[in-house]
Design a protein around this motif. Sequence first.
Motif, PDB file in Angstrom:
ATOM      1  N   ARG A   1     -64.839  -5.521 116.500  1.00  0.00           N
ATOM      2  CA  ARG A   1     -64.317  -6.879 116.341  1.00  0.00           C
ATOM      3  C   ARG A   1     -65.431  -7.918 116.384  1.00  0.00           C
ATOM      4  O   ARG A   1     -65.474  -8.833 115.556  1.00  0.00           O
ATOM      5  CB  ARG A   1     -63.287  -7.158 117.440  1.00  0.00           C
ATOM      6  CG  ARG A   1     -62.670  -8.544 117.346  1.00  0.00           C
ATOM      7  CD  ARG A   1     -61.466  -8.671 118.268  1.00  0.00           C
ATOM      8  NE  ARG A   1     -61.826  -8.518 119.671  1.00  0.00           N
ATOM      9  CZ  ARG A   1     -61.478  -7.501 120.430  1.00  0.00           C
ATOM     10  NH1 ARG A   1     -60.764  -6.508 119.897  1.00  0.00           N
ATOM     11  NH2 ARG A   1     -61.833  -7.442 121.706  1.00  0.00           N
ATOM     12  N   TYR A   2     -66.354  -7.772 117.332  1.00  0.00           N
ATOM     13  CA  TYR A   2     -67.435  -8.743 117.453  1.00  0.00           C
ATOM     14  C   TYR A   2     -68.348  -8.710 116.229  1.00  0.00           C
ATOM     15  O   TYR A   2     -68.850  -9.751 115.795  1.00  0.00           O
ATOM     16  CB  TYR A   2     -68.242  -8.477 118.715  1.00  0.00           C
ATOM     17  CG  TYR A   2     -67.458  -8.693 119.994  1.00  0.00           C
ATOM     18  CD1 TYR A   2     -66.361  -9.555 120.021  1.00  0.00           C
ATOM     19  CD2 TYR A   2     -67.810  -8.037 121.171  1.00  0.00           C
ATOM     20  CE1 TYR A   2     -65.636  -9.747 121.185  1.00  0.00           C
ATOM     21  CE2 TYR A   2     -67.075  -8.225 122.340  1.00  0.00           C
ATOM     22  CZ  TYR A   2     -65.993  -9.086 122.332  1.00  0.00           C
ATOM     23  OH  TYR A   2     -65.274  -9.271 123.488  1.00  0.00           O
ATOM     24  N   ALA A   3     -68.575  -7.521 115.684  1.00  0.00           N
ATOM     25  CA  ALA A   3     -69.419  -7.420 114.494  1.00  0.00           C
ATOM     26  C   ALA A   3     -68.752  -8.113 113.303  1.00  0.00           C
ATOM     27  O   ALA A   3     -69.404  -8.834 112.542  1.00  0.00           O
ATOM     28  CB  ALA A   3     -69.701  -5.961 114.173  1.00  0.00           C
ATOM     29  N   ARG A   4     -67.447  -7.924 113.148  1.00  0.00           N
ATOM     30  CA  ARG A   4     -66.740  -8.586 112.044  1.00  0.00           C
ATOM     31  C   ARG A   4     -66.778 -10.103 112.211  1.00  0.00           C
ATOM     32  O   ARG A   4     -67.038 -10.840 111.249  1.00  0.00           O
ATOM     33  CB  ARG A   4     -65.287  -8.104 111.986  1.00  0.00           C
ATOM     34  CG  ARG A   4     -65.111  -6.633 111.679  1.00  0.00           C
ATOM     35  CD  ARG A   4     -63.653  -6.317 111.485  1.00  0.00           C
ATOM     36  NE  ARG A   4     -63.385  -4.883 111.462  1.00  0.00           N
ATOM     37  CZ  ARG A   4     -62.227  -4.340 111.136  1.00  0.00           C
ATOM     38  NH1 ARG A   4     -61.214  -5.115 110.796  1.00  0.00           N
ATOM     39  NH2 ARG A   4     -62.059  -3.032 111.152  1.00  0.00           N
ATOM     40  N   TRP A   5     -66.491 -10.556 113.416  1.00  0.00           N
ATOM     41  CA  TRP A   5     -66.482 -12.002 113.653  1.00  0.00           C
ATOM     42  C   TRP A   5     -67.876 -12.596 113.508  1.00  0.00           C
ATOM     43  O   TRP A   5     -68.020 -13.728 113.045  1.00  0.00           O
ATOM     44  CB  TRP A   5     -65.921 -12.287 115.040  1.00  0.00           C
ATOM     45  CG  TRP A   5     -64.441 -12.049 115.147  1.00  0.00           C
ATOM     46  CD1 TRP A   5     -63.605 -11.654 114.138  1.00  0.00           C
ATOM     47  CD2 TRP A   5     -63.621 -12.183 116.309  1.00  0.00           C
ATOM     48  NE1 TRP A   5     -62.322 -11.521 114.601  1.00  0.00           N
ATOM     49  CE2 TRP A   5     -62.295 -11.844 115.933  1.00  0.00           C
ATOM     50  CE3 TRP A   5     -63.876 -12.529 117.633  1.00  0.00           C
ATOM     51  CZ2 TRP A   5     -61.238 -11.855 116.832  1.00  0.00           C
ATOM     52  CZ3 TRP A   5     -62.810 -12.556 118.525  1.00  0.00           C
ATOM     53  CH2 TRP A   5     -61.517 -12.223 118.132  1.00  0.00           C
TER      54      TRP A   5
ATOM     55  N   ALA B   1     -71.146  -7.604 105.309  1.00  0.00           N
ATOM     56  CA  ALA B   1     -72.171  -7.125 106.243  1.00  0.00           C
ATOM     57  C   ALA B   1     -71.601  -6.943 107.640  1.00  0.00           C
ATOM     58  O   ALA B   1     -71.921  -5.960 108.334  1.00  0.00           O
ATOM     59  CB  ALA B   1     -73.349  -8.100 106.266  1.00  0.00           C
ATOM     60  N   GLY B   2     -70.737  -7.864 108.082  1.00  0.00           N
ATOM     61  CA  GLY B   2     -70.137  -7.740 109.405  1.00  0.00           C
ATOM     62  C   GLY B   2     -69.248  -6.523 109.531  1.00  0.00           C
ATOM     63  O   GLY B   2     -69.287  -5.798 110.536  1.00  0.00           O
ATOM     64  N   VAL B   3     -68.440  -6.267 108.504  1.00  0.00           N
ATOM     65  CA  VAL B   3     -67.557  -5.095 108.538  1.00  0.00           C
ATOM     66  C   VAL B   3     -68.369  -3.802 108.501  1.00  0.00           C
ATOM     67  O   VAL B   3     -68.089  -2.850 109.244  1.00  0.00           O
ATOM     68  CB  VAL B   3     -66.566  -5.143 107.360  1.00  0.00           C
ATOM     69  CG1 VAL B   3     -65.757  -3.848 107.278  1.00  0.00           C
ATOM     70  CG2 VAL B   3     -65.622  -6.331 107.517  1.00  0.00           C
ATOM     71  N   LEU B   4     -69.388  -3.753 107.663  1.00  0.00           N
ATOM     72  CA  LEU B   4     -70.216  -2.549 107.584  1.00  0.00           C
ATOM     73  C   LEU B   4     -70.984  -2.333 108.880  1.00  0.00           C
ATOM     74  O   LEU B   4     -71.155  -1.189 109.326  1.00  0.00           O
ATOM     75  CB  LEU B   4     -71.190  -2.665 106.406  1.00  0.00           C
ATOM     76  CG  LEU B   4     -70.567  -2.730 105.014  1.00  0.00           C
ATOM     77  CD1 LEU B   4     -71.653  -2.760 103.948  1.00  0.00           C
ATOM     78  CD2 LEU B   4     -69.631  -1.565 104.764  1.00  0.00           C
TER      79      LEU B   4
ATOM     80  N   ALA C   1     -71.792  -1.585  95.696  1.00  0.00           N
ATOM     81  CA  ALA C   1     -72.613  -0.426  96.066  1.00  0.00           C
ATOM     82  C   ALA C   1     -72.541  -0.161  97.567  1.00  0.00           C
ATOM     83  O   ALA C   1     -72.374   0.994  98.005  1.00  0.00           O
ATOM     84  CB  ALA C   1     -74.059  -0.657  95.634  1.00  0.00           C
ATOM     85  N   ALA C   2     -72.645  -1.223  98.380  1.00  0.00           N
ATOM     86  CA  ALA C   2     -72.621  -1.046  99.832  1.00  0.00           C
ATOM     87  C   ALA C   2     -71.264  -0.542 100.309  1.00  0.00           C
ATOM     88  O   ALA C   2     -71.179   0.385 101.125  1.00  0.00           O
ATOM     89  CB  ALA C   2     -72.967  -2.367 100.518  1.00  0.00           C
ATOM     90  N   CYS C   3     -70.194  -1.142  99.798  1.00  0.00           N
ATOM     91  CA  CYS C   3     -68.859  -0.715 100.215  1.00  0.00           C
ATOM     92  C   CYS C   3     -68.526   0.677  99.696  1.00  0.00           C
ATOM     93  O   CYS C   3     -67.883   1.470 100.395  1.00  0.00           O
ATOM     94  CB  CYS C   3     -67.817  -1.726  99.739  1.00  0.00           C
ATOM     95  SG  CYS C   3     -67.906  -3.326 100.573  1.00  0.00           S
ATOM     96  N   GLY C   4     -68.952   0.988  98.477  1.00  0.00           N
ATOM     97  CA  GLY C   4     -68.717   2.331  97.954  1.00  0.00           C
ATOM     98  C   GLY C   4     -69.409   3.402  98.777  1.00  0.00           C
ATOM     99  O   GLY C   4     -68.830   4.454  99.076  1.00  0.00           O
ATOM    100  N   TRP C   5     -70.650   3.122  99.173  1.00  0.00           N
ATOM    101  CA  TRP C   5     -71.369   4.068 100.031  1.00  0.00           C
ATOM    102  C   TRP C   5     -70.661   4.235 101.370  1.00  0.00           C
ATOM    103  O   TRP C   5     -70.524   5.344 101.885  1.00  0.00           O
ATOM    104  CB  TRP C   5     -72.796   3.586 100.252  1.00  0.00           C
ATOM    105  CG  TRP C   5     -73.553   4.416 101.239  1.00  0.00           C
ATOM    106  CD1 TRP C   5     -74.219   5.583 101.019  1.00  0.00           C
ATOM    107  CD2 TRP C   5     -73.708   4.131 102.640  1.00  0.00           C
ATOM    108  NE1 TRP C   5     -74.776   6.051 102.183  1.00  0.00           N
ATOM    109  CE2 TRP C   5     -74.483   5.183 103.186  1.00  0.00           C
ATOM    110  CE3 TRP C   5     -73.276   3.098 103.472  1.00  0.00           C
ATOM    111  CZ2 TRP C   5     -74.816   5.220 104.543  1.00  0.00           C
ATOM    112  CZ3 TRP C   5     -73.602   3.136 104.817  1.00  0.00           C
ATOM    113  CH2 TRP C   5     -74.372   4.186 105.335  1.00  0.00           C
TER     114      TRP C   5
END
Length: 265
Positions: A21-25, A60-63, A160-164
């Motif tokens: 959660r903190y990374a997403r926010w 980037a936060g979600v990844l 590309a990032a989300c597919g990986w």
Amino acid sequence: MLEAGSRPSTSAPASRAPVDRYARWAGLAVGVSAAFWLPPLNNGEGPLYAILAFGLCAVAGVLLGDALTAPRRGTVRTAGLTPRRVRHYVPPRMTLLLLGLAAALIVLLTAAAAVASPDDLGRAGRALTVACGGVTHSYTPWPGLYYGLPVLASLALSTAACGWSLRRIATRPGDEQSRRDRTLAIVAAWGLVVSSSLFGVASTVSGALMSTTCDGVAGVVGNWTVWPLGLLALITAPWCLFTIVSPRATAWKDRRAGTGRDSHR
């Protein structure tokens, strides 16, 4: 230790949800900060880059949250013989919608680049020029190559990032519900990039077309084409944002799935 007849625990570590959660926010907070500081910069080009920066920071936060979160594991795990594919975990209808929006974004940028012209200062790909009554009118900004290439670059990078990441989630150890939850978050992050970019491009095209009365039938058709696309993108973006920032929805689904499994025993 498991007793005979007991089910293996599939609960996540206590620190799992907060880290994610903190990374997403954090990603969204950085994106909001970038969106706040960029508009006054670059001679009016800031809003475009603000939209792109916000979407990329959300991805980037979600990844980052996924990378910092250990996959949920049960005490006893079994492996099936059927290979796991990304398509088994993505939400089918939402994925088809987002793919359609991405295709519309590419087509719209291609068409805009084809009719773009230099602006009053001779800078290529920044204006829409029309002739009316022997007078030439130029309207900016226009999403030609100058503005369109950054949009396409951000779309390619996020794809590309989300597919990986989706492939990594599908093939790594973990339980099925965890894979679906993580996949949903990744798809929503990518959808935020797509929908926000499409809304920005559609708004820019519509603004230029509505500024002139010399565009004729082509302008009317263009406006009636980009308006529904912009509206659909405007509706899709909040859903994607809500999915990213709502871990309680995921937890509720986990409890519901657990209740469903218990009721079938």
